[in-house]
Scaffold this active site. Structure first.
Site, PDB file in Angstrom:
ATOM      1  NE  ARG A 166      -1.501  13.339   7.452  1.00 14.77           N
ATOM      2  CZ  ARG A 166      -0.313  13.726   6.897  1.00 14.77           C
ATOM      3  NH1 ARG A 166       0.205  12.523   6.018  1.00 14.77           N
ATOM      4  NH2 ARG A 166       0.519  14.697   7.353  1.00 14.77           N
ATOM      5  CG  LEU A 205       9.184  17.948   7.911  1.00  8.25           C
ATOM      6  CD1 LEU A 205       9.510  16.630   8.433  1.00  8.25           C
ATOM      7  CD2 LEU A 205      10.428  18.955   8.377  1.00  8.25           C
ATOM      8  CE  LYS A 261      -1.867   1.893   4.106  1.00  2.00           C
ATOM      9  NZ  LYS A 261      -1.600   3.260   4.086  1.00  2.00           N
ATOM     10  CG  ASN A 262       2.310   2.931   3.471  1.00  2.00           C
ATOM     11  OD1 ASN A 262       1.150   3.368   3.379  1.00  2.00           O
ATOM     12  ND2 ASN A 262       2.781   2.621   4.801  1.00  2.00           N
ATOM     13  NE  ARG A 264       0.006  10.510   9.618  1.00  2.00           N
ATOM     14  CZ  ARG A 264      -0.329   9.618   8.933  1.00  2.00           C
ATOM     15  NH1 ARG A 264      -1.403   8.946   9.074  1.00  2.00           N
ATOM     16  NH2 ARG A 264       0.458   8.911   8.180  1.00  2.00           N
ATOM     17  N   PRO A 265       1.307  17.085  10.856  1.00  2.00           N
ATOM     18  CG  PRO A 265       2.986  18.093  11.627  1.00  2.00           C
ATOM     19  CD  PRO A 265       2.380  17.091  11.887  1.00  2.00           C
ATOM     20  CB  ILE A 266       1.860  18.395   5.290  1.00  2.00           C
ATOM     21  CG1 ILE A 266       0.962  19.989   5.239  1.00  2.00           C
ATOM     22  CG2 ILE A 266       1.180  17.631   5.370  1.00  2.00           C
ATOM     23  CD1 ILE A 266       0.293  20.097   3.741  1.00  2.00           C
ATOM     24  NE  ARG A 326      -7.331   4.400   5.124  1.00  2.00           N
ATOM     25  CZ  ARG A 326      -6.497   5.147   6.031  1.00  2.00           C
ATOM     26  NH1 ARG A 326      -6.739   5.069   7.448  1.00  2.00           N
ATOM     27  NH2 ARG A 326      -5.102   5.119   5.430  1.00  2.00           N
ATOM     28  CG  ASP A 369       2.674   1.810   9.588  1.00  2.00           C
ATOM     29  OD1 ASP A 369       2.164   2.656   9.884  1.00  2.00           O
ATOM     30  OD2 ASP A 369       2.719   2.101   8.207  1.00  2.00           O
ATOM     31  CB  VAL A 413       7.104   6.980  14.105  1.00  2.00           C
ATOM     32  CG1 VAL A 413       6.682   7.731  13.211  1.00  2.00           C
ATOM     33  CG2 VAL A 413       8.183   6.069  14.140  1.00  2.00           C
ATOM     34  CB  CYS A 461      -5.486  11.204  11.135  1.00  2.00           C
ATOM     35  SG  CYS A 461      -3.843  10.671  11.673  1.00  2.00           S
TER      36      CYS A 461
HETATM   37  C1  UD1 Z   1       4.014   7.116   5.976  1.00  2.00           C
HETATM   38  C2  UD1 Z   1       3.160   6.052   6.071  1.00  2.00           C
HETATM   39  C3  UD1 Z   1       2.464   5.343   7.072  1.00  2.00           C
HETATM   40  C4  UD1 Z   1       3.748   5.190   8.274  1.00  2.00           C
HETATM   41  C5  UD1 Z   1       4.717   6.515   8.423  1.00  2.00           C
HETATM   42  C6  UD1 Z   1       5.773   6.274   9.255  1.00  2.00           C
HETATM   43  C7  UD1 Z   1       2.389   6.086   3.721  1.00  2.00           C
HETATM   44  C8  UD1 Z   1       1.001   6.283   2.996  1.00  2.00           C
HETATM   45  N1  UD1 Z   1       2.058   6.066   4.848  1.00  2.00           N
HETATM   46  O1  UD1 Z   1       3.356   8.226   6.538  1.00  2.00           O
HETATM   47  O2  UD1 Z   1       1.953   4.290   7.158  1.00  2.00           O
HETATM   48  O3  UD1 Z   1       3.108   5.042   9.809  1.00  2.00           O
HETATM   49  O4  UD1 Z   1       5.125   6.755   7.173  1.00  2.00           O
HETATM   50  O5  UD1 Z   1       6.637   5.110   8.809  1.00  2.00           O
HETATM   51  O6  UD1 Z   1       3.399   5.875   3.319  1.00  2.00           O
HETATM   52  N2  UD1 Z   1       5.874  14.862  10.290  1.00  2.00           N
HETATM   53  C9  UD1 Z   1       6.059  16.347  10.472  1.00  2.00           C
HETATM   54  N3  UD1 Z   1       6.117  17.053   9.550  1.00  2.00           N
HETATM   55  C10 UD1 Z   1       5.879  16.908   8.082  1.00  2.00           C
HETATM   56  C11 UD1 Z   1       5.778  15.178   7.998  1.00  2.00           C
HETATM   57  C12 UD1 Z   1       5.826  14.383   9.147  1.00  2.00           C
HETATM   58  O7  UD1 Z   1       6.280  16.604  11.792  1.00  2.00           O
HETATM   59  O8  UD1 Z   1       5.806  17.507   7.300  1.00  2.00           O
HETATM   60  C13 UD1 Z   1       5.930  13.921  11.299  1.00  2.00           C
HETATM   61  C14 UD1 Z   1       4.794  13.400  11.812  1.00  2.00           C
HETATM   62  O9  UD1 Z   1       3.731  14.052  12.328  1.00  2.00           O
HETATM   63  C15 UD1 Z   1       5.183  12.043  12.438  1.00  2.00           C
HETATM   64  C16 UD1 Z   1       6.435  11.723  11.798  1.00  2.00           C
HETATM   65  O10 UD1 Z   1       7.002  12.925  11.161  1.00  2.00           O
HETATM   66  O11 UD1 Z   1       5.365  12.313  13.918  1.00  2.00           O
HETATM   67  C17 UD1 Z   1       6.633  10.683  10.583  1.00  2.00           C
HETATM   68  O12 UD1 Z   1       5.704  10.989   9.584  1.00  2.00           O
HETATM   69  P1  UD1 Z   1       6.097  10.697   8.152  1.00  2.00           P
HETATM   70  O13 UD1 Z   1       7.370   9.709   8.128  1.00  2.00           O
HETATM   71  O14 UD1 Z   1       5.893  11.841   7.316  1.00  2.00           O
HETATM   72  O15 UD1 Z   1       4.827   9.447   7.853  1.00  2.00           O
HETATM   73  P2  UD1 Z   1       3.854   9.548   6.707  1.00  2.00           P
HETATM   74  O16 UD1 Z   1       4.482   9.585   5.563  1.00  2.00           O
HETATM   75  O17 UD1 Z   1       2.796  10.460   6.940  1.00  2.00           O
END
Ligand code: UD1
Length: 420
Positions: free
Chosen positions: A92, A125, A22-23, A121-123, A399, A307, A329, A116
């Site tokens: 997301r 970065l 999936k990922n 889960r901010p974006i 999902r 996960d 994480v 969620c």
């Molecule tokens: C992806 C996976 C998810 C997995 C996660 C961690 C997919 C579709 N989903 O999610 O299943 O649990 O990796 O292995 O691939 N963070 C920030 N700012 C950002 C982005 C992330 O602070 O801009 C933080 C998040 O809140 C979290 C951590 O970084 O605490 C890890 O997130 P991230 O590695 O980005 O996970 P996803 O890509 O959302």
């Protein structure tokens, strides 16, 4: 609301084939937006998140067709840059289209993905990386607009090795002028699979799977034919289901190297694992677990995957001893502990840390899947409980797992999934 109904107490035996990841497939589907050429993706699981991503691509002007386990994507007609709000709310991972849209159309817009079940889960970065590549980011209460007529290669240091940010920035950087370096990049196998897909399209990427990824931009990418890597989290889920329920199961299409840590924990606790080459493993549950206290810390790859933390917790409930789980994480990903307690589990937990008192008897009951992996953990716990356990909110489990009930049933479990 649909539910899984599990009549536990049966051992699992047989063979199960692991589906495509999936990922990996979600960002790869998004990356298909980068080309006018035909894209064929193979071993694509039939899961809700893939269907939603197909809807996202369609809403942007692409044509997505499924034949069996393959998807054909034709992105020639892509001319929209706004992800519809309903789809964004549903998944997301829709944010993955931002990088490709920026590269292809010079702009991308989303409504805020928001929080969620497992944390905020901010974006930030993702957005800081787009800015480093020369994009302008404007945010208001309604959403985020990212605009850049022409992206410029840049040096980007991620303060955390975010999987999604690494992938989004790689997808934007393949269309930028010059070279981009992403430092402290995520090293997950799904990042490597995306890089391989982009390379098949003609992109030049070095270092995927290491902390520094270098991307040389290209003006044009072609179509590609790609088989998605096996889903390591699905492998872990089946392995832990066997380890918790008893029996011997062979997992095929399982890249064992993608699960550092898991096999060692299983062995230490008395399970036996036999590897065939690098793409199959036989997991056998012992008649008695080794009485060992285990400490697990989740972390970015090659750390223990967050996960599989919920599924691992469910397994640890079977193993005599006091076990420690630290979720590092996400800030709020231990909600399943409270649900497991409804089944009689002895677990103390705050948002980040749990103590699991393994080896006690659980009883059947009704519990709610809060998210995909929490739901999988509840199913694993229920498989070991004689009597009927109901796991509601089954849609979140679907999902990410294709036909989970049917596949467990072929191994001897008594599980059904009732639609709402
Ligand atoms: C992806 C996976 C998810 C997995 C996660 C961690 C997919 C579709 N989903 O999610 O299943 O649990 O990796 O292995 O691939 N963070 C920030 N700012 C950002 C982005 C992330 O602070 O801009 C933080 C998040 O809140 C979290 C951590 O970084 O605490 C890890 O997130 P991230 O590695 O980005 O996970 P996803 O890509 O959302």
């Amino acid at each position: 609301m649909g539910e899984f109904v599990v009549r536990g107490g049966h051992r699992l035996d047989g063979t199960v084939r692991i589906n495509g990841a999936k990922n990996a497939v979600l960002p790869i589907m998004a990356a298909s937006l980068l080309t006018d050429g035909p894209v064929i993706l193979r071993d694509v699981p039939r899961i809700r998140d893939v269907a939603v991503m197909a809807d996202v691509l369609t809403a942007l002007g692409a044509i997505v067709e499924r034949t069996g386990q393959s998807l054909a994507i034709d992105a020639r007609g892509v001319d929209r840059f706004q992800v519809p709000e309903l789809l964004m709310q549903e998944m997301r991972a829709s944010i993955f289209v931002m990088g490709p849209l920026l590269g292809r159309l010079g702009r991308a817009a989303i409504v805020q993905p928001g929080g969620c079940a497992i944390g905020d889960r901010p974006i930030n970065l993702h957005l800081a990386g787009f800015q480093a590549l020369g994009a302008e980011v404007s945010e208001d209460a309604g959403g985020t607009l990212v605009v850049s007529p022409r992206l410029q290669g840049a040096e980007i240091h991620l303060s955390y090795p975010s999987v999604g940010a690494t992938e989004n920035l790689m997808m934007a950087a393949v269309m930028a002028d010059g070279e981009t370096r992403i430092r402290n990049a995520a090293m997950e196998p799904e990042v490597v699979d995306l890089a391989q897909f982009l390379e098949r399209m003609g992109a030049r990427i070095r270092g995927a799977g290491t902390p520094e990824i270098r991307v040389r931009g290209s003006a044009h990418l072609s179509g590609a034919d790609h088989t998605v890597i096996p889903d390591r989290i699905e492998s872990a889920t089946f392995a832990l289901a066997v380890a918790a329920s008893g029996g011997t199961v062979r997992l095929e299409n399982c890249l064992v190297d993608h699960l550092p840590g898991l096999w060692e924990y299983l062995r230490v606790l008395g399970c036996s694992t036999r590897f065939d080459d690098n793409d199959a493993v036989q997991v056998e549950c012992p008649s008695e677990y080794a009485p060992r206290a285990i400490s697990v810390y989740t972390g970015p790859y090659p750390g223990f995957a967050t996960d599989m933390q919920a599924q691992f917790m469910a397994f640890l409930l079977k193993v005599p001893g006091v076990h420690y789980i630290s979720e590092r994480v996400f800030e709020n990903r231990l909600g399943h502990a409270a649900e497991l307690r409804r089944l009689g589990a002895r677990i103390t937990a705050d948002q980040r840390v749990a103590m699991v008192y393994g080896g006690g008897l659980l009883h059947p009951g009704t519990v709610r899947a809060q998210d995909l992996r929490a739901g999988a953990g509840l199913i694993i716990a229920a498989l070991g409980i004689p009597g009927v356990t109901h796991i509601t909110n089954s849609a979140v489990i679907e999902r990410g797992y294709e036909n989970l009930a049917e596949r467990l049933a072929t191994l001897g479990a008594d599980v059904t999934c009732r639609e709402a």
